[in-house]
Design a protein around this motif. Structure first.
Motif, short mmCIF file in Angstrom:
data_model
loop_
_atom_site.label_atom_id
_atom_site.label_comp_id
_atom_site.label_asym_id
_atom_site.label_seq_id
_atom_site.Cartn_x
_atom_site.Cartn_y
_atom_site.Cartn_z
N ALA A 106 7.39 0.97 3.72
CA ALA A 106 8.28 0.18 2.86
C ALA A 106 7.77 0.05 1.43
O ALA A 106 8.57 0.09 0.48
N LEU A 107 6.47 -0.12 1.26
CA LEU A 107 5.91 -0.41 -0.05
C LEU A 107 5.14 0.76 -0.65
O LEU A 107 4.91 0.79 -1.86
N GLY A 108 4.72 1.66 0.21
CA GLY A 108 3.91 2.79 -0.22
C GLY A 108 2.45 2.60 0.15
O GLY A 108 1.98 1.46 0.26
N PRO A 109 1.73 3.70 0.36
CA PRO A 109 0.35 3.60 0.82
C PRO A 109 -0.62 3.02 -0.20
O PRO A 109 -1.69 2.54 0.17
N ASP A 110 -0.24 3.03 -1.48
CA ASP A 110 -1.13 2.54 -2.52
C ASP A 110 -0.74 1.17 -3.06
O ASP A 110 -1.39 0.66 -3.98
N ASP A 111 0.30 0.56 -2.51
CA ASP A 111 0.71 -0.76 -2.98
C ASP A 111 -0.40 -1.76 -2.65
O ASP A 111 -0.96 -1.72 -1.55
N PRO A 112 -0.75 -2.64 -3.58
CA PRO A 112 -1.82 -3.61 -3.31
C PRO A 112 -1.59 -4.43 -2.04
O PRO A 112 -2.56 -4.78 -1.35
N ARG A 113 -0.33 -4.72 -1.69
CA ARG A 113 -0.07 -5.48 -0.46
C ARG A 113 -0.38 -4.64 0.77
O ARG A 113 -0.88 -5.15 1.78
N THR A 114 -0.13 -3.34 0.70
CA THR A 114 -0.49 -2.44 1.79
C THR A 114 -2.01 -2.37 1.93
O THR A 114 -2.54 -2.40 3.04
N LEU A 115 -2.68 -2.31 0.80
CA LEU A 115 -4.14 -2.25 0.82
C LEU A 115 -4.74 -3.53 1.39
O LEU A 115 -5.73 -3.49 2.12
N ARG A 116 -4.13 -4.68 1.07
CA ARG A 116 -4.61 -5.95 1.66
C ARG A 116 -4.39 -5.96 3.16
O ARG A 116 -5.22 -6.46 3.91
#
Length: 187
Positions: A106-116
């Motif tokens: 939904a957000l992409g693999p590099d989105d900060p929310r994905t990283l969190r």
């Protein structure tokens, strides 16, 4: 966020009740208010009550704003934290893997929310003593943090510190020194 959990919970209950009556139980603002209330409950260490509220909110959020919406993903992540706090580490891990998968889509693999979300997964993997899986996730996540947020961003520095600690716990001292940017031991 301010550490004022008790007044925050009281205010959260009032706002949720008022917005439920005015906007409806499944309005995104009502759902967001309930998520904040549950966060205050976590701050008060009322994990079971928070878990129940997050568990009630999750399907509501999925229906109201969709499974890939940041609010839904946040509620799911918060639920996982409560599960782990209550000792259900394996369930938290499984559900967190799903949050990471959904976040990437939904957000992409590099989105900060994905990283969190990936950072949260590392916590659950470590609690389950699955250090190899935690290492793989941390190495990938740190690379993405560096690329997206930069070397000096607090999230990058936190990921770097935790990766170094994990490597040291695994006995990988030379790799830990390399990640930390330190000279190898005995130099």
């Amino acid at each position: 966020m301010s550490g004022q959990h008790e007044p925050g919970a009281a205010l959260g209950r009032m706002v949720r009740a008022a917005w439920s009556g005015t906007l409806g139980e499944d309005h995104p603002d009502t759902l967001a208010a309930a998520n904040r209330l549950a966060g205050c409950l976590v701050g008060l260490r009322k994990y079971a009550e928070a878990r129940d509220l997050f568990a009630d909110l999750l399907p509501r959020c999925e229906r109201a704003v969709g499974w890939g919406d940041p609010l839904t993903l946040t509620v799911a992540s918060n639920l996982n934290g409560c599960l782990s706090a209550l000792g259900a580490h394996e369930e938290a891990r499984r559900q967190c893997e799903e949050v990471v998968r959904r976040s990437r889509l939904a957000l992409g693999p590099d989105d900060p929310r994905t990283l969190r979300a990936a950072s949260n997964l590392v916590i659950f993997l470590r609690r389950l003593d699955d250090h190899q899986a935690a290492l793989a996730v941390w190495e990938d996540t740190l690379l993405r943090y560096r690329r997206v947020l930069g070397e000096d961003h607090p999230d990058t520095l936190h990921a770097k510190r935790d990766l170094v600690a994990l490597l040291r716990a695994m006995g990988e001292h030379d790799r830990a020194h390399a990640v930390a940017g330190e000279p190898p031991a005995g130099s």
